[in-house]
Write a protein that holds these residues in place. Structure first.
Motif, PDB file in Angstrom:
ATOM      1  N   ARG A 254     -45.156   7.564 -19.929  1.00  0.00           N
ATOM      2  CA  ARG A 254     -43.957   7.530 -18.757  1.00  0.00           C
ATOM      3  C   ARG A 254     -43.889   5.608 -18.654  1.00  0.00           C
ATOM      4  N   CYS A 255     -42.991   5.425 -17.913  1.00  0.00           N
ATOM      5  CA  CYS A 255     -42.719   3.991 -18.304  1.00  0.00           C
ATOM      6  C   CYS A 255     -43.670   3.429 -17.214  1.00  0.00           C
ATOM      7  N   PRO A 256     -44.391   2.028 -17.608  1.00  0.00           N
ATOM      8  CA  PRO A 256     -46.004   1.348 -17.004  1.00  0.00           C
ATOM      9  C   PRO A 256     -45.531   1.149 -15.900  1.00  0.00           C
ATOM     10  N   ASN A 257     -44.332   0.244 -16.020  1.00  0.00           N
ATOM     11  CA  ASN A 257     -43.557   0.068 -14.476  1.00  0.00           C
ATOM     12  C   ASN A 257     -43.549   0.701 -13.880  1.00  0.00           C
ATOM     13  N   GLY A 258     -43.524   1.703 -13.653  1.00  0.00           N
ATOM     14  CA  GLY A 258     -43.630   2.995 -12.688  1.00  0.00           C
ATOM     15  C   GLY A 258     -41.832   3.417 -12.164  1.00  0.00           C
ATOM     16  N   CYS A 259     -41.060   3.163 -13.085  1.00  0.00           N
ATOM     17  CA  CYS A 259     -39.489   2.560 -12.996  1.00  0.00           C
ATOM     18  C   CYS A 259     -39.665   4.535 -13.084  1.00  0.00           C
ATOM     19  N   GLY A 260     -40.492   5.367 -13.357  1.00  0.00           N
ATOM     20  CA  GLY A 260     -40.512   6.414 -13.186  1.00  0.00           C
ATOM     21  C   GLY A 260     -39.212   7.487 -14.350  1.00  0.00           C
ATOM     22  N   ARG A 271     -37.706  -0.950 -26.033  1.00  0.00           N
ATOM     23  CA  ARG A 271     -36.614  -1.422 -26.094  1.00  0.00           C
ATOM     24  C   ARG A 271     -35.597  -1.160 -24.073  1.00  0.00           C
ATOM     25  N   HIS A 272     -36.337  -0.387 -24.067  1.00  0.00           N
ATOM     26  CA  HIS A 272     -36.598   0.451 -22.696  1.00  0.00           C
ATOM     27  C   HIS A 272     -36.848  -0.899 -21.558  1.00  0.00           C
ATOM     28  N   LEU A 273     -38.057  -1.807 -22.224  1.00  0.00           N
ATOM     29  CA  LEU A 273     -38.862  -2.478 -21.706  1.00  0.00           C
ATOM     30  C   LEU A 273     -37.857  -4.110 -21.581  1.00  0.00           C
ATOM     31  N   THR A 275     -35.261  -4.150 -20.413  1.00  0.00           N
ATOM     32  CA  THR A 275     -33.525  -3.215 -19.342  1.00  0.00           C
ATOM     33  C   THR A 275     -34.615  -2.846 -18.713  1.00  0.00           C
ATOM     34  N   CYS A 276     -35.917  -2.582 -18.441  1.00  0.00           N
ATOM     35  CA  CYS A 276     -36.574  -1.644 -17.713  1.00  0.00           C
ATOM     36  C   CYS A 276     -36.026  -2.245 -15.750  1.00  0.00           C
ATOM     37  N   SER A 277     -35.672  -1.849 -14.559  1.00  0.00           N
ATOM     38  CA  SER A 277     -35.074  -2.654 -13.585  1.00  0.00           C
ATOM     39  C   SER A 277     -36.314  -2.567 -12.943  1.00  0.00           C
TER      40      SER A 277
HETATM   41 ZN   LIG Z   1     -39.221   1.483 -17.068  1.00  0.00          ZN
END
Ligand SMILES: [Zn+2]
Ligand SMILES: [Zn+2]
Ligand SMILES: [Zn+2]
Ligand SMILES: [Zn+2]
Ligand SMILES: [Zn+2]
Ligand SMILES: [Zn+2]
Ligand SMILES: [Zn+2]
Ligand SMILES: [Zn+2]
Length: 546
Positions: A254-260, A271-273, A275-277
């Motif tokens: 799961r994304c650590p930023n909590g984007c779900g 790469r996701h981090l 661009t993670c919203s």
């Molecule tokens: Zn994320």
């Protein structure tokens, strides 16, 4: 060893089973000339006698060797006389037979045991029955009828041939857990040998044509981890995949930023981090207004979620939110509107009083005149050395170039002067130093003299004290002598009195121990007190007084 007829129930079809061969059934009736008279079966490797009659090679060995005659016509023929019957051989090869994959063997219990099925046959021997599985009734039966000589070739490629799946169970290893130097191929080999717990062979049996379908779903087929794109190098049997998958370190997190979002680890997560919203970014918006006096202006330091950056800049950011100045129509950031109006707005500027052509904000005027204005009159930097030139700032470089010689001379004089003043200063310092040294020396000797005087007076005092002390001691000794004598006198007087008092006392009976008598004097010795008493007629006296 006989050619049997196989009739199928309910049809007129009759086939011919060569019991001498391994499951060979002829489709058509076999010509009588190809049937051996000895074994009553279709020739096997026929040999022909000089008389023209043929027998199987084995039948020649069996029959002709004993009789020495042809079995059919009794003409004399030795086994050596038989030659290969090529004509019969060619005709044999032309006979059509069923593919063995159209035949089946089954156990029969009694005469009516052959029940159901697509085909039936007459009973074989020993309770085992050969039957023909006709196409259309049995989808696992081969419908091919081939020439006898092509039977073996056909069966190698027959798609109804029974085949066993030989895929092996492979445990599979992660790249990380594999010991160094051991490659994936070696891992596979050891799995084949059953060295590491896996190694079983599938063993599933089906027709050749169904094998690809089985292999596609066989639990022993080797497969990659579904998270291979995330960097998992696991490769193993499909049956072991669920267990690996549950513990795969590369499975999406799961994304650590909590984007779900669930994202594969490693580069994919990076790469996701990026661009993670929900990731946080600095706004970093520049000032809308151009500020020539400030080459590296501050940027917006706000940190916001990436998805909200646009909203921040649109609604909150004091850097990005800008409006046009009503006076000068320049785009000005919200944060510096007041500063712009007072310092940079063109409407607030006035021409330089030196007519240098610059528009200067009122509050910047003094700074402009002191530092920037080309028309401002400035003094030559060699002024302190004696150059009295004063000129406009823009012309000062020209003056410095032209007056180089003059400035050098001024510098030289300045240096000489400085040297002279340095010498003077040194002289003054030296005289001061000498004066101070003399003063210090005088003070030192004076202090030494005072110290010596004080020391001698102290010594005198000490000597006087010593003399006084001796005097006191002598006086005290005299006193002590007198007192001692008086004490001695007193003691002897008291002692005599005490002895008289003791002599008057009767010695205690219990103490008497022994007594001696000589010339009228009795001496008593007391054991307990150790005293001796001498008693005469005239007087009793203690012997210790003598
Ligand atoms: Zn994320
Ligand atoms: Zn024969
Ligand atoms: Zn076949
Ligand atoms: Zn299999
Ligand atoms: Zn994995
Ligand atoms: Zn901002
Ligand atoms: Zn303005
Ligand atoms: Zn100058």
């Amino acid at each position: 060893m006989v050619l049997r007829e196989l009739g199928i129930r309910g049809t007129d079809a009759v086939f011919f089973h060569s019991t001498k061969r391994d499951r060979v059934v002829f489709v058509d009736e076999v010509p009588p000339g190809l049937i051996c008279p000895v074994c009553d079966d279709v020739f096997v490797a026929p040999r022909i006698a000089p008389c023209g009659h043929s027998l199987c090679a084995t039948c020649v060995e069996k029959v002709n060797k004993q009789t020495g005659k042809c079995f059919s016509c009794s003409a004399s023929a030795n086994p050596e006389d038989f030659t290969e019957d090529n004509v019969s051989g060619v005709q044999l090869g032309d006979l059509r037979v069923f593919c063995r994959n159209a035949l089946g063997l089954r156990q029969v219990d009694d005469d009516d045991g052959s029940e159901g099925g697509a085909s039936a046959s007459k009973h074989g021997s020993g309770g085992l029955e050969l039957f023909i599985r006709l196409e259309g009734f049995d989808h696992t039966a081969c419908s091919a009828a081939v020439r006898l000589r092509e039977l073996d070739t056909h069966e190698v490629t027959c798609e109804f041939r029974s085949l066993m799946c030989d895929l092996c169970d492979e445990e599979g290893e992660d790249e990380e857990s594999r010991p160094p130097g051991k490659s994936a191929a070696q891992g596979g080999t050891s799995a084949l040998l059953g060295a590491d717990g896996g190694g079983g062979v599938c063993g599933f049996t089906c027709m050749t044509r169904d094998m690809p379908r089985h292999r596609a779903t066989c639990t022993m087929r080797v497969t990659n981890c579904p998270f291979a794109t995330s960097g998992c190098r696991w490769r193993g049997s499909a049956g072991r995949l669920p267990a690996h998958r549950a513990s795969c370190r590369k499975q999406p997190r799961r994304c650590p930023n909590g984007c779900g979002a669930y994202v594969g680890v490693g580069p994919m997560m990076m790469r996701h981090l990026d661009t993670c919203s929900m990731g946080e970014v600095a706004c970093d918006a520049p000032d809308a207004e151009e500020r020539p006096g400030d080459p590296d202006p501050l940027r917006c330091p706000a940190v916001v979620q990436r998805g909200r950056l646009a909203e921040h800049r649109r609604e909150q950011c004091p850097w990005a939110r800008a409006s046009k100045c009503r006076q000068c129509h320049v785009l000005v950031s919200q944060r510096s509107t007041g500063e712009h109006t007072s310092a940079r707005c063109a409407s607030n500027r006035e021409p330089c009083p030196n007519q240098c052509g610059t528009l200067v904000a009122t509050r910047e005027l003094q700074r402009h005149l002191n530092q920037d204005c080309d028309k401002a009159v400035v003094e030559c930097p060699y002024g302190p050395l004696g150059c009295g030139a004063r000129t406009e700032r823009s012309k000062m470089p020209g003056h410095l170039t032209h007056a180089t010689g003059q400035h050098l001379e001024l510098t030289r004089r300045g240096l000489v002067d400085a040297q002279r003043r340095g010498d003077e200063l040194r002289r003054v310092v030296d005289s001061h130093r000498r004066e101070m040294a003399a003063g210090v020396e005088a003070q030192r000797s004076e202090a030494a003299a005072t110290l010596a005087a004080k020391e001698s007076s102290i010594m005198q005092g000490v000597r006087e004290l010593c003399a006084h002390d001796a005097e006191v001691r002598a006086h005290a000794a005299g006193e002590v002598e007198v007192l001692t004598r008086a004490a001695d006198d007193q003691a002897s007087t008291l002692g005599g009195q005490a002895l008289d008092m003791i002599g008057a006392l009767q010695p205690p009976r219990t103490c008497a121990a022994s007594s001696t008598r000589s010339r009228g004097t009795r001496t008593v010795r007391y054991r307990r007190c150790g005293l001796r008493w001498r008693q005469t007629k005239a007087r009793r006296r203690c012997s210790s007084r003598r």
